[in-house]
Design an enzyme around this catalytic site. Structure first.
Site, mmCIF file in Angstrom:
data_model
loop_
_atom_site.group_PDB
_atom_site.id
_atom_site.type_symbol
_atom_site.label_atom_id
_atom_site.label_comp_id
_atom_site.label_asym_id
_atom_site.label_seq_id
_atom_site.Cartn_x
_atom_site.Cartn_y
_atom_site.Cartn_z
ATOM 1 C CG MET A 196 -2.276 -1.392 1.048
ATOM 2 S SD MET A 196 -2.918 -0.646 0.160
ATOM 3 C CE MET A 196 -2.750 -1.467 -1.195
ATOM 4 C CG HIS A 197 3.872 2.002 -3.413
ATOM 5 N ND1 HIS A 197 5.241 0.584 -2.846
ATOM 6 C CD2 HIS A 197 3.298 0.724 -4.169
ATOM 7 C CE1 HIS A 197 5.320 -0.627 -3.580
ATOM 8 N NE2 HIS A 197 4.258 -0.320 -4.511
ATOM 9 C CG ASP A 198 0.392 6.660 -3.636
ATOM 10 O OD1 ASP A 198 1.773 6.257 -3.330
ATOM 11 O OD2 ASP A 198 -0.123 6.007 -4.474
#
Ligand code: BDR
Ligand code: CA
Length: 315
Positions: free
Chosen positions: A239-241
């Site tokens: 969930m990079h962002d």
């Protein structure tokens, strides 16, 4: 005390999840506005997605600004293979009833920041290519005095995800990223070093699916990742962002190191690489500030719990 933040984004599945988590943390984060940038999809698509998402979340009064339609130098490089034709996985958003702000682009971000009450500053949270932020800093240099920090998703001190050396957001517009990293503004780089440890598992996506109407939309976006070539057969997705927002909520859950970062703007296999340049490189100017805090580690169990709690807030 709530922190003023401005989100710059290219929604994008994980962008949409991150923005939803940020709105659910309204007791700590005050979202002054959102600007869009060409990245995961075209500027038209990501802007429509931002309008739709804010409406879905009951946040139609938050300004949405349409930003750059292409990187500074290169042509756009949409990532439909990862985010889908409409940018939000299996969700095909209907046209939103709400509209854009009348002001557009970097000028609109500048105006919103300068209109903050005297003495207040802003944290910029870019979670797409850094085109708008570079244009903002170059066109309106006096804005820097009102920016306390930039907490961005992008880069990697390990390996890349679009090429062997580069992470997608930085690779898409490396010239813009170099301008931002060299601005002297304190930056927190939430790159792949840490974001690859920040996961949601398939069981959690199933939980979202059965929780409520808004969570169902989240799960339909996220399931697309699991069905994509990049994640097929894997039990969890990064969930990079969401990382910049969760960092802002509890910095002590993360650890990192201060570095000088340059971005490779060459046209070879190193294009878009974020290079740690603390003195071992001859071209480095002596005394360059180590203005970039590169996140390296996180309490991953806390991250998953916190993100799910925020996403479950909506009813
Ligand atoms: C970044 O690339 C985009 O596809 C995601 O939205 C994220 O911002 C991860 O490398
Ligand atoms: Ca993004």
């Amino acid at each position: 005390m709530r922190k003023n933040i401005w989100i710059d984004t290219d929604p994008g599945i994980d962008d949409a999840i991150a923005i939803s988590a940020a709105f659910a943390a309204g007791e700590r984060l005050k979202i002054i506005g959102i600007s869009t940038v060409a990245g995961n999809q075209t500027i038209d698509i990501v802007t429509d997605n931002a309008l739709w998402l804010t409406e879905l979340l009951g946040q139609s009064e938050v300004p949405v600004v349409r930003g750059a339609d292409r990187p500074l130098i290169r042509a756009p490089h949409p990532a439909g293979n990862v985010h889908g034709e409409h940018g939000l996985g299996y969700v095909v958003p209907p046209k939103a009833a709400r509209t854009l702000t009348s002001d557009q682009g970097a000028a609109a971000i500048y105006k919103a920041v300068m209109e903050l009450p005297e003495g207040e500053t802003i944290t910029l949270v870019p979670i797409g290519p850094l085109t708008n932020i570079a244009l903002l800093l170059r066109t309106f240099p006096d804005v820097s005095a009102r920016i306390d920090q930039i907490v961005c998703m992008g880069g990697s001190a390990v390996e890349g995800n679009i090429t062997a050396t580069a992470e997608y957001n930085i690779w898409t517009d490396p010239e813009a990223a170099e301008i931002v990293f060299q601005s002297g503004i304190p930056i927190v780089m939430c790159g792949l070093d840490v974001t690859m440890k920040c996961l949601l598992r398939q069981e959690e996506i199933r939980q979202l699916e059965h929780a409520g109407e808004i969570q169902k939309q989240f799960s339909r976006m996220l399931q697309f990742y699991f069905d994509s070539a990049a994640y097929r057969g894997k039990g969890a997705v990064a969930m990079h962002d969401s990382v910049p927002f969760l960092y802002l909520l509890r910095e002590e859950m993360f650890s990192g190191e201060h570095h000088v970062i340059h971005v490779s703007c060459t046209e070879d296999t190193c294009r878009g690489m974020t290079i740690v340049c603390d003195g071992a490189y001859t071209y480095q100017q002596k005394g360059e500030p180590k203005n970039v805090y590169v996140l390296k580690d996180v309490d991953a169990a806390w991250f998953g719990r916190e993100l799910m709690e925020r996403l479950m807030c909506y009813s």
